[in-house]
Design a protein around this motif. Structure first.
Motif, PDB file in Angstrom:
ATOM      1  N   UNK A  99       0.810  -1.209   0.000  1.00  0.00           N
ATOM      2  CA  UNK A  99       0.000   0.000   0.000  1.00  0.00           C
ATOM      3  C   UNK A  99       0.845   1.262   0.000  1.00  0.00           C
ATOM      4  N   UNK A 100       2.121   1.131   0.377  1.00  0.00           N
ATOM      5  CA  UNK A 100       3.001   2.292   0.341  1.00  0.00           C
ATOM      6  C   UNK A 100       3.203   2.730  -1.108  1.00  0.00           C
ATOM      7  N   UNK A 110      -1.701  12.605  -9.306  1.00  0.00           N
ATOM      8  CA  UNK A 110      -2.199  13.956  -9.042  1.00  0.00           C
ATOM      9  C   UNK A 110      -1.126  14.995  -9.298  1.00  0.00           C
TER      10      UNK A 110
ATOM     11  N   UNK B  47       1.979   2.848   4.117  1.00  0.00           N
ATOM     12  CA  UNK B  47       2.868   3.954   4.487  1.00  0.00           C
ATOM     13  C   UNK B  47       2.855   4.109   6.008  1.00  0.00           C
ATOM     14  N   UNK B 100      -3.413  12.149   5.900  1.00  0.00           N
ATOM     15  CA  UNK B 100      -2.142  11.498   5.609  1.00  0.00           C
ATOM     16  C   UNK B 100      -1.833  11.499   4.120  1.00  0.00           C
ATOM     17  N   UNK B 101      -2.641  12.232   3.327  1.00  0.00           N
ATOM     18  CA  UNK B 101      -2.490  12.233   1.862  1.00  0.00           C
ATOM     19  C   UNK B 101      -2.459  10.811   1.317  1.00  0.00           C
ATOM     20  N   UNK B 102      -3.441  10.004   1.711  1.00  0.00           N
ATOM     21  CA  UNK B 102      -3.480   8.614   1.267  1.00  0.00           C
ATOM     22  C   UNK B 102      -4.811   8.337   0.585  1.00  0.00           C
ATOM     23  N   UNK B 103      -4.844   7.387  -0.356  1.00  0.00           N
ATOM     24  CA  UNK B 103      -6.147   6.972  -0.881  1.00  0.00           C
ATOM     25  C   UNK B 103      -6.950   6.330   0.252  1.00  0.00           C
ATOM     26  N   UNK B 104      -8.273   6.436   0.192  1.00  0.00           N
ATOM     27  CA  UNK B 104      -9.095   5.904   1.277  1.00  0.00           C
ATOM     28  C   UNK B 104      -8.851   4.417   1.498  1.00  0.00           C
ATOM     29  N   UNK B 105      -8.590   3.664   0.409  1.00  0.00           N
ATOM     30  CA  UNK B 105      -8.410   2.210   0.572  1.00  0.00           C
ATOM     31  C   UNK B 105      -7.220   1.872   1.450  1.00  0.00           C
ATOM     32  N   UNK B 106      -6.191   2.732   1.431  1.00  0.00           N
ATOM     33  CA  UNK B 106      -5.000   2.458   2.229  1.00  0.00           C
ATOM     34  C   UNK B 106      -5.351   2.374   3.709  1.00  0.00           C
ATOM     35  N   UNK B 176     -12.667  11.418  -1.462  1.00  0.00           N
ATOM     36  CA  UNK B 176     -11.923  10.166  -1.479  1.00  0.00           C
ATOM     37  C   UNK B 176     -11.010  10.031  -2.685  1.00  0.00           C
ATOM     38  N   UNK B 177     -11.397  10.590  -3.848  1.00  0.00           N
ATOM     39  CA  UNK B 177     -10.491  10.426  -4.985  1.00  0.00           C
ATOM     40  C   UNK B 177      -9.524  11.592  -5.142  1.00  0.00           C
ATOM     41  N   UNK B 178      -9.633  12.592  -4.228  1.00  0.00           N
ATOM     42  CA  UNK B 178      -8.672  13.692  -4.291  1.00  0.00           C
ATOM     43  C   UNK B 178      -7.781  13.716  -3.063  1.00  0.00           C
ATOM     44  N   UNK B 180      -5.168  12.182  -2.345  1.00  0.00           N
ATOM     45  CA  UNK B 180      -3.716  12.168  -2.564  1.00  0.00           C
ATOM     46  C   UNK B 180      -3.262  13.380  -3.368  1.00  0.00           C
ATOM     47  N   UNK B 181      -4.218  14.315  -3.626  1.00  0.00           N
ATOM     48  CA  UNK B 181      -3.874  15.458  -4.460  1.00  0.00           C
ATOM     49  C   UNK B 181      -2.811  16.346  -3.805  1.00  0.00           C
TER      50      UNK B 181
END
Lengths: 275, 181
Positions: A99-100, A110, B47, B100-106, B176-178, B180-181
């Motif tokens: 996942x990292x 992005x 992460x 944490x600037x992570x995708x929700x799935x993480x 959720x899809x932004x 990591x923006x």
């Protein structure tokens, strides 16, 4: 007005990358294929993969469509006016869940769209990301053993059972790491690890440690359950990616069968019954 | 009058005792779910920032499921309880993951791992194996029943978990899809 603005920004992006020549469309397609092979291999859902790839393609002034097959990705990149296209099929990158890398690759998509990175800059960042080392394996070993022991407690096992599960997971998971490093087939790894862990856990019954030895045996193999492949497969199912969902589901079921096979073998050897 | 008051007070004390005992159980459940989430998350290389978030989210989700299934107030079936708990997990993951600037799935998938019905899954397979090794009709029926009931429960828990967990991702698509923006 806004549509004119958009079209202007798109043309400027096109000239920046020099997309008008054949080679760069090919380069974009090859890069996006490589990117998706890694993203899918690291355990991303197909909806995220599609969104990330489309975002990156649009930032370079072209469109991307793809088919996600169980072990391959079929990628087509084309110009908005369909005057040119390039197609490539790539095998997904076989790797343990990470996942990292998944997170960093999502961030990359992005930053490519927002900071207008060129293909070359993005590629350099991509090369760095995929070299991210995995977490310290001894730390993972310890944490996974603690997790399985905590799981035993959640299923109302007593402290003796928790201790037995901790030890049997420690040894089973270490074996898994060693065998994975030696590139042993993952199904064989699951059978052997489940077999060894369940035999070690059944010492709780053998020497009558505590009052819940059956829970110790039952939870000793839970660290092998392929939870994320199951979740990914159902997530793809909800998004309508049925082939990908089915592929991941079958993979998860096969792994579960292997783990049950190892567990059944261990229990048979120790003369225990599952029910 | 006095006995009535006494009885009432006794009731209140009993209620209080029950609530306290339940609270203790729920807290214990949350603690062990958090440990389990950290460990199972570690297997999928998240992460570093994700560890803490996963622990908090999983603790909230798993203890919510425990409460829904075991307190005398609700006593909901495991499938529905998993769906509600997964919805809580999903909402928390979507809200917290942008920090944490992570995708929700993480955050979401590792936090769901403690709720995966692993025992049902391998019991289903065990039942299937026993079907083959027991010839008579009653024995076969018994083991086939064990295979089918465990397998179906496992499938429906998984389905309800994923539906419950991913609904928030679609409700809050913009977040959720932004993330990591």
């Amino acid at each position: 007005m806004s549509s004119i603005d958009q079209s202007l920004s798109k043309t400027s992006a096109i000239t920046e990358c020099g997309i008008k020549t054949d080679t760069s469309l090919k380069e974009i397609c090859l890069f996006l294929s490589e990117y998706s092979a890694w993203l899918l291999g690291s355990g991303a859902t197909s909806i995220r993969l599609e969104k990330n790839v489309r975002r990156m393609a649009e930032s370079m002034g072209c469109h991307a469509e793809m088919t996600i097959l169980p072990r391959h990705i079929h990628m087509t990149v084309f110009l908005p006016d369909h005057s040119d296209s390039y197609t490539y099929i790539i095998a997904t990158h076989p790797m343990p869940l990470n996942y990292d890398i998944n997170t960093q690759l999502s961030r990359l998509s992005w930053s490519m769209a927002d900071d207008h990175l060129t293909l070359k800059e993005t590629q350099e960042k991509f090369e760095k990301i995929i070299k991210t080392p995995p977490a310290n394996k001894y730390l993972v070993l310890f944490l996974a053993s603690c997790a399985n022991a905590a799981f035993c407690r959640l299923f109302t096992g007593d402290w003796a059972a928790v201790g037995v599960v901790f030890l049997s997971t420690l040894i089973g998971f270490y074996l898994r790491q060693v065998m994975t490093a030696h590139k042993v087939d993952v199904r064989l790894v699951f059978i052997i690890c489940a077999f060894i862990s369940s035999i070690l856990a059944s010492t709780a019954t053998l020497f009558s440690f505590g009052h819940t030895p059956d829970i110790a045996v039952g939870t000793s193999v839970l660290y092998l359950v392929p939870g994320i492949p199951f979740l990914n497969s159902f997530s793809d199912l909800l998004n309508g990616h049925y082939i990908c969902a089915f592929g991941r589901f079958v993979h998860a079921v096969v792994l579960t069968c292997c783990l049950s096979l190892g567990l059944c073998g261990g229990m048979l050897l120790m003369n225990l019954s599952m029910f | 009058m006095l006995p009535v008051i006494r009885a009432l007070r006794g009731n209140v004390v009993d209620e209080l005792k029950y609530v306290l005992a339940m609270l203790l159980q729920v807290l214990q459940d949350a603690l062990f779910a958090a440990i389990a989430a950290i460990g199972f998350a570690a297997i999928s290389n998240p992460p570093k920032k994700a560890y803490l978030l996963c622990a908090i989210i999983a603790a909230a989700g798993h203890s919510a499921r425990y409460l829904l299934m075991n307190s005398s107030l609700f006593e909901i079936h495991i499938v529905a309880a998993s769906a509600i708990a997964a919805f809580i997990v999903g909402t928390l993951a979507v809200i917290l993951s942008p920090y944490g600037k992570m995708p929700a799935e993480t955050c979401l998938f590792p936090s769901l791992l403690p709720m995966i019905p692993g025992i049902y899954a391998y019991k289903a397979f065990g039942g299937l194996m026993m079907c083959l090794s027991h010839g008579t009709e009653t024995e076969f029926d018994h083991y086939f029943y064990l295979f089918a009931s465990n397998g179906l429960t496992c499938l429906f828990i998984l389905l309800s978990m994923v539906i419950g967990g991913t609904l928030p991702i679609f409700f809050f698509k913009n977040i959720s899809f932004q993330a990591t923006r």
